[in-house]
Design an enzyme around this catalytic site. Structure first.
Site, short mmCIF file in Angstrom:
data_model
loop_
_atom_site.label_atom_id
_atom_site.label_comp_id
_atom_site.label_asym_id
_atom_site.label_seq_id
_atom_site.Cartn_x
_atom_site.Cartn_y
_atom_site.Cartn_z
N LYS A 141 0.85 -1.21 0.00
CA LYS A 141 0.00 0.00 0.00
C LYS A 141 0.88 1.25 0.00
O LYS A 141 2.06 1.22 0.40
CB LYS A 141 -0.94 0.03 1.20
N ASP A 172 -1.98 -1.56 10.32
CA ASP A 172 -2.18 -1.52 8.86
C ASP A 172 -2.85 -2.79 8.33
O ASP A 172 -3.23 -2.84 7.16
CB ASP A 172 -0.82 -1.38 8.14
O1 C5P Z 1 0.18 -1.28 15.09
P1 C5P Z 1 1.62 -1.45 14.74
O2 C5P Z 1 2.27 -2.58 15.49
O3 C5P Z 1 1.84 -1.55 13.27
O4 C5P Z 1 2.35 -0.11 15.18
C1 C5P Z 1 3.73 -0.02 15.41
C2 C5P Z 1 4.01 1.13 16.35
O5 C5P Z 1 3.67 2.38 15.71
C3 C5P Z 1 3.17 1.13 17.61
O6 C5P Z 1 3.80 0.40 18.63
C4 C5P Z 1 3.07 2.59 17.96
O7 C5P Z 1 4.24 3.02 18.60
C5 C5P Z 1 3.05 3.27 16.60
N1 C5P Z 1 1.68 3.59 16.11
C6 C5P Z 1 0.96 4.64 16.69
N2 C5P Z 1 -0.28 4.95 16.19
C7 C5P Z 1 -0.80 4.27 15.16
C8 C5P Z 1 -0.09 3.22 14.55
C9 C5P Z 1 1.16 2.90 15.05
O8 C5P Z 1 1.44 5.27 17.63
N3 C5P Z 1 -2.01 4.62 14.67
#
Ligand code: C5P
Length: 289
Positions: free
Chosen positions: A11, A138
């Site tokens: 994406k 995502d």
């Molecule tokens: O959800 P995911 O594991 O992909 O996110 C990785 C890191 O990115 C999270 O631990 C967080 O620190 C940050 N994040 C965030 N807000 C979001 C998505 C991700 O703070 N909407």
């Protein structure tokens, strides 16, 4: 070839706003996500026993639970009530890693989708998206892809008018950026400039690639640490080479340009490829579910 073969599509973020930090530590975002046909190939071979592991052409990708595709397989068995079985998930990676293109997330979402079909588990798209959310922000978008407005952590999705087909040139500089790192330096409540998300949605409704390109904006570009300044120079080169718009995708480090002129896109690709190993030409694509 394994027992199951599935493609996992990347994406890009056509625009990306960070609204505020939520009580749960995550950031509330508003973004228009778009699938492109750059993909990883996933082949799953079932085996005796219960061990679930991953293999990849990239030797440094984790083979066990740190690999999101492995976690997705385990979660699928737990949540669907399908009797678990062992497998090796072979991932041919093309999508650059730590690039802001949902490379890991889309592998996880593809495993959920593929297992649901293979085992005839009957989970609806919405149920798969809810499962996907447990694995990362995502992943819900990556279940069905296409063009969508994503809010909340990314999991509150509205399908949008599909983006008209156009060429996308992606260039990833030779350094990764971690998602957590960039989220840790942004304060959404004090940003002075924000993308016109509503305008982007309208441009899509009008089928205007130029209108979409004019509204491309990623707030993370405004807080990029100086050490990543190469991102700016790639963006300028994309624009100078005829891109209608250019932006970093997600939390980087990949940058992309949109082109309505095939020849200009090919020329720009040839130019950037001389300097950057990780350059790709792709097409936008509609939902794959
Ligand atoms: O959800 P995911 O594991 O992909 O996110 C990785 C890191 O990115 C999270 O631990 C967080 O620190 C940050 N994040 C965030 N807000 C979001 C998505 C991700 O703070 N909407």
């Amino acid at each position: 070839m394994g027992d199951i073969s599935v493609r996992a599509y990347a994406k890009i973020n056509l625009c990306l706003d960070v609204v505020r930090k939520m009580e749960n530590g995550y950031h509330e975002i508003a973004t228009v996500m778009q699938s492109i046909d750059l993909c990883d190939d996933i082949d799953i071979a079932f085996s005796d026993g219960f061990s679930i592991t991953a293999e990849s052409n990239l030797h440094y990708l984790p083979r066990g639970d740190k690999n999101i595709a492995v976690r997705a397989a385990k979660l699928f068995f737990e949540a669907s009530g399908t009797p678990p079985c062992g497998c090796v998930i072979k991932i041919k990676k093309r999508i650059p890693v730590c690039a802001g293109m949902a490379g890991g997330s889309t592998d996880g979402a593809a495993v959920l989708r593929a297992f649901n079909d293979y085992f005839s588990a009957g989970l609806e798209r919405k149920q798969l998206e809810e499962l996907a959310e447990k694995l990362g922000s995502d992943l819900p978008f990556c279940v069905a892809g296409g063009t969508a407005l994503c809010k909340g952590r990314g999991e509150i999705m509205t399908d949008l008018t599909p983006m008209p087909k156009c060429r996308v040139l992606i260039c990833k500089p030779p350094f990764p950026i971690s998602t957590a790192e960039l989220f840790s330096v942004i304060d959404g409540s004090v940003l002075k400039c924000r993308p016109d998300v509503e305008g982007m949605v309208k441009a899509l409704e009008q089928g205007s690639v130029a209108g979409v390109a004019r509204r491309m904006y990623n707030v993370f570009e405004d807080v990029l640490p100086q050490k990543y300044s190469e991102i700016w120079s790639i963006k300028s080169r994309l624009l100078d080479s005829g891109a209608l718009g250019a932006s970093m995708t997600g939390t980087g480090s990949a940058v992309f340009g949109l082109y309505d002129d095939e020849e200009a896109a090919e020329k720009a690709f040839a130019m950037l490829k001389k300097q950057y190993e990780e350059c790709f030409l792709a097409d936008t694509m509609e939902k794959y579910v």
